[in-house]
Design an enzyme around this catalytic site. Structure first.
Site, PDB file in Angstrom:
ATOM      1  N   HIS A 269      -9.791  -0.681  36.707  1.00 44.64           N
ATOM      2  CA  HIS A 269     -10.600  -1.659  37.429  1.00 44.64           C
ATOM      3  C   HIS A 269     -10.140  -3.097  37.181  1.00 44.64           C
ATOM      4  O   HIS A 269     -10.639  -4.022  37.808  1.00 44.64           O
ATOM      5  CB  HIS A 269     -12.091  -1.486  37.119  1.00 44.64           C
ATOM      6  CG  HIS A 269     -12.524  -1.980  35.769  1.00 44.64           C
ATOM      7  ND1 HIS A 269     -12.560  -1.171  34.658  1.00 44.64           N
ATOM      8  CD2 HIS A 269     -12.954  -3.188  35.363  1.00 44.64           C
ATOM      9  CE1 HIS A 269     -13.002  -1.874  33.623  1.00 44.64           C
ATOM     10  NE2 HIS A 269     -13.255  -3.104  34.027  1.00 44.64           N
TER      11      HIS A 269
ATOM     12  N   ASP B  75     -10.396   5.594  34.795  1.00 46.49           N
ATOM     13  CA  ASP B  75     -10.275   4.144  34.631  1.00 46.49           C
ATOM     14  C   ASP B  75      -9.174   3.770  33.635  1.00 46.49           C
ATOM     15  O   ASP B  75      -9.431   3.296  32.533  1.00 46.49           O
ATOM     16  CB  ASP B  75     -11.634   3.570  34.200  1.00 46.49           C
ATOM     17  CG  ASP B  75     -11.711   2.061  34.378  1.00 46.49           C
ATOM     18  OD1 ASP B  75     -10.802   1.477  35.000  1.00 46.49           O
ATOM     19  OD2 ASP B  75     -12.706   1.472  33.898  1.00 46.49           O
TER      20      ASP B  75
ATOM     21  N   GLN C 232     -18.429  -8.760  28.465  1.00 51.13           N
ATOM     22  CA  GLN C 232     -17.613  -9.211  29.575  1.00 51.13           C
ATOM     23  C   GLN C 232     -16.305  -9.814  29.070  1.00 51.13           C
ATOM     24  O   GLN C 232     -16.282 -10.550  28.110  1.00 51.13           O
ATOM     25  CB  GLN C 232     -18.360 -10.207  30.477  1.00 51.13           C
ATOM     26  CG  GLN C 232     -18.713 -11.527  29.851  1.00 51.13           C
ATOM     27  CD  GLN C 232     -20.149 -11.604  29.395  1.00 51.13           C
ATOM     28  OE1 GLN C 232     -20.827 -10.588  29.258  1.00 51.13           O
ATOM     29  NE2 GLN C 232     -20.626 -12.789  29.139  1.00 51.13           N
ATOM     30  N   GLY C 233     -15.214  -9.434  29.707  1.00 49.49           N
ATOM     31  CA  GLY C 233     -13.896  -9.895  29.302  1.00 49.49           C
ATOM     32  C   GLY C 233     -13.154  -8.964  28.368  1.00 49.49           C
ATOM     33  O   GLY C 233     -12.001  -9.200  28.032  1.00 49.49           O
ATOM     34  N   ASP C 234     -13.798  -7.893  27.905  1.00 52.48           N
ATOM     35  CA  ASP C 234     -13.128  -6.926  27.035  1.00 52.48           C
ATOM     36  C   ASP C 234     -12.559  -5.735  27.800  1.00 52.48           C
ATOM     37  O   ASP C 234     -11.880  -4.892  27.220  1.00 52.48           O
ATOM     38  CB  ASP C 234     -14.104  -6.402  25.974  1.00 52.48           C
ATOM     39  CG  ASP C 234     -14.416  -7.428  24.910  1.00 52.48           C
ATOM     40  OD1 ASP C 234     -13.539  -8.246  24.603  1.00 52.48           O
ATOM     41  OD2 ASP C 234     -15.542  -7.427  24.394  1.00 52.48           O
ATOM     42  N   SER C 235     -12.835  -5.649  29.094  1.00 49.55           N
ATOM     43  CA  SER C 235     -12.352  -4.534  29.913  1.00 49.55           C
ATOM     44  C   SER C 235     -10.872  -4.272  29.683  1.00 49.55           C
ATOM     45  O   SER C 235     -10.061  -5.196  29.613  1.00 49.55           O
ATOM     46  CB  SER C 235     -12.540  -4.854  31.399  1.00 49.55           C
ATOM     47  OG  SER C 235     -13.832  -4.555  31.820  1.00 49.55           O
TER      48      SER C 235
END
Length: 270
Positions: A80, A125, A214-217
């Protein structure tokens, strides 16, 4: 499920700035979540600052995601985080430092992206990013090829927000999270059947307080193997908010996709 992904799609420019070394300060207390429905993506909440050289395989990607150095020329991240398979020279990978502003950081441009075949926003993913030239002097992170290490206590790390709705971090943060079995994670008290048992693995505290955000994906979830070496068991994928009670992080189960990852990496020369 897309709105639960641990990436701040609406803040891509800010995330790019972080990856390129611009100092980003933490958001002020009381800042509102990134999305109108209050569901945001992952950074490490409840963590502590990693030491320089502690996790040499960690990678920061300029679209606002994390990743792990699979080989000197390949970064393993989340599907993603990328748009499609094909030539891509727009991504900058930053490596070798805890501080994104450090003058010793190593950077490489991408030249190709491979996204998991059949990825449609649910499961599968994972993705690979090929770098324009090999990275030397940094340890790579081997992936789990069976389920032996898919339980226990895991380590997560990233430059994402330190609290739900917060800003990206200048310094790499780390935390430990315990395994949550599929039945518990899919219970009505948690994700009520949203987790794909074959594809995904859950980790986090029932009481909340520690999580990716958020931002660790795309970043790795890893633990020690029988030889006391780091091995990657998960990829930061999604979660409802960050560090909420009964909402553990959901990670791509690397062992399930190991052969496909290895085959794709080999086809890319990695």
């Amino acid at each position: 499920m897309a709105s639960w992904r641990r990436i701040l799609g609406g803040a891509a420019a800010a995330l790019t700035a972080a990856a390129m070394g611009t100092v980003l300060q933490a958001a002020p207390a009381g800042a509102s979540p990134a999305s109108g429905d209050g569901i945001v993506s992952p950074s490490v909440v409840g963590g502590s600052q990693a030491a320089q050289g502690e996790f040499p395989f960690m990678v920061r990607l300029s679209m606002g995601c994390g990743g792990a150095l699979y080989s000197p020329t390949i970064v393993l991240t989340a599907a993603h985080c990328v748009s499609r398979t094909g030539t891509n020279t727009s991504i900058t990978a930053t490596m070798g430092v805890v501080d994104l502003n450090s003058s010793s950081k190593i950077t490489r441009k991408s030249n190709y992206v491979y996204r998991a075949p059949g990825y449609n926003g649910s499961g599968k993913d994972w993705a690979l990013i090929r770098l324009s030239s090999p990275v030397t002097g940094l340890a790579t992170l081997p992936i789990a090829t069976n389920t032996t290490y898919d339980t226990g206590t895991f380590t997560v790390a990233g430059w994402g927000a330190a609290r739900e709705g917060g800003a990206q971090q200048r310094y790499l943060l780390k935390a430990t999270v315990p395994f949550v079995d599929d039945a518990t994670c899919n219970s009505s008290a948690m994700y009520d059947g949203e987790v794909i048992p074959s594809d995904e693995i859950c980790a986090g505290l029932v009481q909340g307080g520690v999580d990716t955000c958020q931002g660790d994906s795309g970043g790795p979830m890893f633990r020690r193997d029988a030889a006391n070496a780091w091995i990657q068991v998960g990829i930061v994928s999604w979660g409802e908010g960050c560090a909420r009670p009964n909402k553990p992080g959901v990670y791509t189960q690397v062992s399930y996709f190991a052969s496909a990852i290895q085959s794709a990496a080999s086809s890319l020369g990695g």
